[in-house]
Design a protein around this motif. Structure first.
Motif, short mmCIF file in Angstrom:
data_model
loop_
_atom_site.label_atom_id
_atom_site.label_comp_id
_atom_site.label_asym_id
_atom_site.label_seq_id
_atom_site.Cartn_x
_atom_site.Cartn_y
_atom_site.Cartn_z
N ASN A 128 -9.40 2.49 2.95
CA ASN A 128 -7.96 2.06 3.32
C ASN A 128 -7.83 0.99 4.28
O ASN A 128 -7.00 0.08 4.39
CB ASN A 128 -7.69 3.54 4.03
N LYS A 159 0.82 -1.10 -0.10
CA LYS A 159 -0.01 0.11 -0.01
C LYS A 159 0.90 1.16 0.03
O LYS A 159 1.79 1.45 0.62
CB LYS A 159 -0.89 -0.06 1.30
N GLY A 160 0.61 2.05 -0.77
CA GLY A 160 1.27 3.36 -0.99
C GLY A 160 2.45 3.35 -1.92
O GLY A 160 2.94 4.46 -2.12
N LYS A 186 0.12 4.47 -5.66
CA LYS A 186 0.31 5.43 -6.61
C LYS A 186 0.71 4.96 -8.01
O LYS A 186 1.60 4.06 -8.17
CB LYS A 186 1.44 6.48 -6.24
#
Length: 373
Positions: free
Chosen positions: A272, A222-223, A246
């Motif tokens: 999330n 994640k991220g 991203k």
């Protein structure tokens, strides 16, 4: 050396990277990629031109035309020309990959062996080749060859020493607590997911979201940041957005770029709290529970409950479920609740579909019956 510790310099670098975060550009890959700073991305997914060398129109036995891949972007003057193109973009991808990053490339028998050769020559470290077996491939109409029912993916780290990401436990959970193998059976992109205009496919080789869901869950967190140099109609960016990663993509064709832009805008991010994956620490095998999540039949965040509707659990993006402080496969959590060594989660868990309570096994059976080879 002083710049490394200059807060103003770091701020400038971060602002520069915003140009390449959750954005797509319409332009030539070999030109646009040179604008990206070194070591910017955790993952590259590349679906380059296959160079299929189709020299004549394909027809069915009834003389009707087959809409194969004969687009201009897939045509090269020679193998030498194609090799030079591939070496150029693979070199740039290595430059913009972080030290612990990895790359996936996908292709057919026309080009995948050339890509593997170039990857090794550029000192990427090959980790796996994966066979994507299509359960609904286009038939071989002339009967002169085997039906081409698969494509090959190569997964490689930036170099031999890279500490690449591999979410082994999540992949195992996605596959009903069995190790994920290197042969994946997934349908080609069709139905509502296939982008069309006036009844015709917008892109001839649009990849299914299920394929990217598995790749992104397996090899990013994640991220993380993901780059696609041949974005097409945006599958990589759409799935990255949904999974809280991203993305940055480049697409040369204006028609594809417009379609990708609209598709990305419509994509909804999974909440999330449902994006966590299991940290790395036998029911009916033909369709694991995780595949229902990959294919969008059951969505992350959906509530599952026991037959008496007294116990609730939530579905996570990697096909695991969370109940209170416990998380794991549908079978593991059901066994924990029942105080048993093992338990069949398919018959234990239920969900609400259009106002009706259904056992999740019925969703699996429906999927199997609709997708028999």
């Amino acid at each position: 050396l002083s710049k490394t510790f200059d807060p103003g310099f770091n701020l400038g670098l971060n602002l520069k990277m915003l140009k390449f975060s959750n954005q797509i550009v319409n332009g030539d890959c070999l030109k646009e990629i040179k604008k990206i700073p070194d070591k910017s991305f955790d993952l590259v997914f590349a679906d380059p031109p296959y160079n299929m060398q189709i020299g004549e129109k394909l027809t069915r036995p009834d003389a009707s035309k087959v809409n194969g891949v004969n687009d201009k972007w897939d045509q090269f003057n020679s193998f030498k020309h194609y090799d030079e193109f591939c070496i150029a973009w693979l070199n740039e991808c290595k430059r913009i990959l972080k030290d612990n990053g990895s790359i996936w490339v996908i292709g057919s028998y026309h080009n995948i062996f050339r890509l593997g050769y170039h990857l090794q020559n550029l000192d990427y470290w090959l980790l796996n080749d994966v066979i994507w077996r299509k359960n609904n491939p286009m038939p071989n109409f002339r009967g002169t060859r085997f039906t081409n029912a698969h494509e090959t993916l190569i997964w490689a780290s930036k170099n031999k020493k890279s500490k690449y990401t591999f979410n082994y436990q999540s992949l195992k959970c996605l596959n009903d607590d069995l190790q994920m193998r290197s042969d994946w059976t997934l349908p080609i992109c069709n139905g509502k997911e296939r982008l069309k205009k006036n009844g015709k496919k917008i892109h001839s080789t649009q990849k299914p979201e299920a394929l990217l869901h598995r790749i992104i869950l397996a090899t990013t967190n994640k991220g993380d940041t993901i780059f696609d140099p041949f974005l097409g109609t945006g599958t990589t960016a759409v799935v990255a957005k949904k999974l809280g990663r991203k993305y940055f993509g480049i697409e040369r064709d204006k028609k594809y770029f417009r379609a990708a832009s609209e598709r990305i805008k419509k994509a909804k991010v999974i909440e999330n709290e449902y994006l966590d994956t299991i940290e790395n620490n036998k029911s009916k095998p033909r369709i694991p529970f995780g595949s229902l999540v990959e294919l969008g039949i059951l969505k992350p965040g959906t509530t599952l409950f026991d037959p008496k509707k007294k116990i609730n659990a939530k579905i996570m993006a990697d096909g695991s479920i969370k109940y209170k402080e416990s998380e794991g496969s549908i079978h593991k959590i059901a066994a924990t609740i029942m105080g048993a060594e093992s338990y069949n989660g398919w018959t234990y868990w239920h969900c609400n579909i259009n106002g009706s309570t259904v056992v999740i096994d019925s969703l699996r059976q429906k999927f199997i019956s609709e997708n028999k080879a």
